[in-house]
Motif scaffolding. Structure first.
Motif, short mmCIF file in Angstrom:
data_model
loop_
_atom_site.label_atom_id
_atom_site.label_comp_id
_atom_site.label_asym_id
_atom_site.label_seq_id
_atom_site.Cartn_x
_atom_site.Cartn_y
_atom_site.Cartn_z
N VAL A 46 0.85 -1.20 0.00
CA VAL A 46 0.00 0.00 0.00
C VAL A 46 0.88 1.25 0.00
N ARG A 47 1.90 1.26 0.85
CA ARG A 47 2.79 2.42 0.91
C ARG A 47 3.47 2.66 -0.45
N ALA A 48 3.89 1.57 -1.07
CA ALA A 48 4.54 1.69 -2.38
C ALA A 48 3.56 2.24 -3.41
N GLN A 49 2.31 1.80 -3.35
CA GLN A 49 1.29 2.29 -4.29
C GLN A 49 0.98 3.76 -4.05
N VAL A 50 0.92 4.16 -2.78
CA VAL A 50 0.67 5.57 -2.46
C VAL A 50 1.80 6.43 -3.02
N GLU A 51 3.02 5.98 -2.84
CA GLU A 51 4.17 6.73 -3.35
C GLU A 51 4.09 6.84 -4.88
N GLU A 52 3.70 5.75 -5.53
CA GLU A 52 3.57 5.76 -6.99
C GLU A 52 2.47 6.72 -7.43
N ILE A 53 1.34 6.73 -6.70
CA ILE A 53 0.23 7.63 -7.02
C ILE A 53 0.68 9.09 -6.92
N LEU A 54 1.41 9.42 -5.87
CA LEU A 54 1.88 10.79 -5.70
C LEU A 54 2.84 11.19 -6.82
N VAL A 55 3.66 10.26 -7.27
CA VAL A 55 4.54 10.54 -8.40
C VAL A 55 3.71 10.81 -9.65
N ARG A 56 2.67 9.99 -9.86
CA ARG A 56 1.82 10.15 -11.05
C ARG A 56 1.12 11.49 -11.09
N VAL A 57 0.75 12.03 -9.94
CA VAL A 57 0.04 13.32 -9.93
C VAL A 57 1.00 14.50 -9.75
N GLY A 58 2.31 14.23 -9.84
CA GLY A 58 3.29 15.31 -9.89
C GLY A 58 3.72 15.88 -8.57
N ILE A 59 3.67 15.07 -7.50
CA ILE A 59 4.14 15.52 -6.19
C ILE A 59 5.61 15.15 -6.03
N ALA A 60 6.44 16.17 -5.83
CA ALA A 60 7.88 15.92 -5.65
C ALA A 60 8.15 15.35 -4.26
N GLU A 61 9.21 14.58 -4.14
CA GLU A 61 9.61 13.96 -2.87
C GLU A 61 8.43 13.23 -2.20
N PRO A 62 7.80 12.29 -2.90
CA PRO A 62 6.57 11.66 -2.40
C PRO A 62 6.76 10.92 -1.08
N ARG A 63 7.92 10.33 -0.86
CA ARG A 63 8.12 9.55 0.36
C ARG A 63 8.05 10.45 1.59
N GLU A 64 8.57 11.66 1.46
CA GLU A 64 8.51 12.60 2.58
C GLU A 64 7.13 13.27 2.65
N ARG A 65 6.60 13.64 1.48
CA ARG A 65 5.32 14.36 1.45
C ARG A 65 4.16 13.53 1.97
N MET A 66 4.20 12.23 1.77
CA MET A 66 3.07 11.40 2.19
C MET A 66 2.91 11.39 3.71
N ARG A 67 3.94 11.83 4.43
CA ARG A 67 3.85 11.89 5.89
C ARG A 67 3.28 13.24 6.38
N SER A 68 3.04 14.16 5.45
CA SER A 68 2.55 15.49 5.81
C SER A 68 1.05 15.47 6.06
N TYR A 69 0.58 16.49 6.74
CA TYR A 69 -0.86 16.71 6.96
C TYR A 69 -1.38 17.68 5.89
N PRO A 70 -2.67 17.64 5.60
CA PRO A 70 -3.20 18.49 4.52
C PRO A 70 -2.85 19.97 4.64
N HIS A 71 -2.84 20.51 5.87
CA HIS A 71 -2.57 21.95 6.00
C HIS A 71 -1.13 22.31 5.63
N GLU A 72 -0.28 21.30 5.52
CA GLU A 72 1.12 21.55 5.17
C GLU A 72 1.32 21.57 3.65
N TRP A 73 0.26 21.30 2.91
CA TRP A 73 0.33 21.29 1.45
C TRP A 73 -0.37 22.52 0.91
N SER A 74 0.04 22.97 -0.27
CA SER A 74 -0.65 24.08 -0.94
C SER A 74 -1.98 23.59 -1.51
N GLY A 75 -2.82 24.54 -1.93
CA GLY A 75 -4.13 24.17 -2.49
C GLY A 75 -3.99 23.29 -3.72
#
Length: 328
Positions: free
Chosen positions: A129-158
């Motif tokens: 599941v973690r690997a798939q989440v990381e892959e999904i974030l890469v597909r939608v253009g999120i840089a550094e997905p492994r670190e970003r997936m640990r963030s909370y929504p308020h830490e991300w831009s709109g």
């Protein structure tokens, strides 16, 4: 071509005393695999209600009071909640207009995308599941997905939050994507990026899409077909070229006239006069008649509610004078 989603004579409303109040009336459309349909119209016209009805997510007291909703021939209207839960996110997914309302503020973004996967594949190993989440974030253009997936929504831009919501919706490769104004409140540059993410995800999975938007420029970019909605009904439908190059209904013309282009950049902005009618005050005749400045307007416009009629193959409008001219 086999139809993936078929909505026929959809009617959504609620009961007030002994009176039935219709919010959406006689809406019909089909969606083939890989096709995109854009529903446009002013706020309050019934666009979002139509999309929510497909997934059985109507807020009370609204309910589907007529018509049919079929997915691959399977009737969804009246289906048990358990059956609908199995469909939501797997066969049909939705991207809502406000990502902060779609994301849980106290859960990490990666965990939330992972829960979308586990909802339909509960036996998937956590590491996978973690690997798939990381892959999904890469597909939608999120840089550094492994670190970003640990963030909370308020830490991300709109824009990043909207990408995450798109990734969550596409996590199980749904056949149909419902996108309810997914670029609202984003600046123009981020809007373009989000639209590209949607296009890329659809191209990768072959998903069909119903897009709800106010942005007519966006429609021209992504739509195969367009449905113009006013006061709970479709008033014009056709291919994007039919509707944009040859708008026939006066309301459609008004919407396009209000669009800022290079040709009218220095001119005074146009606005359709008046306001849409409330669900309690829709006229007996054409609901747009009180605001219509078209020379086509006649006394017949107040005599009965017009229905969609073909003007040319694939291009229809609900305008009594127009259809009378075609019949003649």
């Amino acid at each position: 071509m086999a139809q993936l989603l078929e909505v026929e004579n959809l009617r959504v409303g609620y009961t007030e005393g002994d009176r039935e109040i219709a919010v959406v009336e006689d809406v019909s459309f089909t969606l083939a695999e890989g096709e995109s349909l854009c529903i446009v119209g002013e706020s309050g016209s019934g666009k979002s209600v139509t999309a929510l009805a497909v997934l059985g997510l109507l807020p009370r007291p609204l309910e589907v009071i007529g018509g049919s909703i079929r997915l691959r021939g399977r009737e969804l209207r009246g289906a048990p909640e358990k059956e609908l839960r199995a469909i939501r996110g797997k066969d049909v997914a939705m991207v809502f207009q406000d990502p902060m309302s779609s994301l849980n503020p106290v859960r990490r973004v990666g965990d939330q995308i992972g829960r979308a996967i586990l909802a339909h594949r509960p036996r998937t190993p956590r590491a996978q599941v973690r690997a798939q989440v990381e892959e999904i974030l890469v597909r939608v253009g999120i840089a550094e997905p492994r670190e970003r997936m640990r963030s909370y929504p308020h830490e991300w831009s709109g824009g990043m939050r909207q990408r995450a919501v798109i990734g969550m919706a596409m996590a199980n490769d749904p056949a149909v994507l419902l996108a309810d104004e997914p670029t609202t409140a984003l600046d123009v540059t981020v809007q373009a990026q989000v639209v590209q993410v949607l296009a890329d995800q659809r191209a990768a999975t072959g998903a069909a899409m119903v897009m709800i938007t106010h942005d007519l420029g966006l429609v021209a970019q992504i739509a195969d077909r367009v449905a113009v909605m006013y006061a709970g009904r479709f008033v014009e439908t056709g291919t994007v070229w039919d509707v944009f190059d040859d708008p026939r209904h006066p309301y459609t013309r008004g919407l396009l006239d209000s669009l800022l282009t290079a040709q009218n950049l220095g001119a005074r902005a146009y606005a359709i006069p008046g306001s849409p009618p409330s669900v309690h005050g829709r006229p007996d005749g054409c609901p747009f008649a009180p605001r219509c400045g078209s020379p086509l307007r006649t006394d017949a416009c107040a005599e009965g509610r017009p229905t969609l009629e073909l003007l040319t193959p694939g291009h229809a409008a609900a305008c009594t004078p127009l259809t009378a001219m075609v019949d003649a």
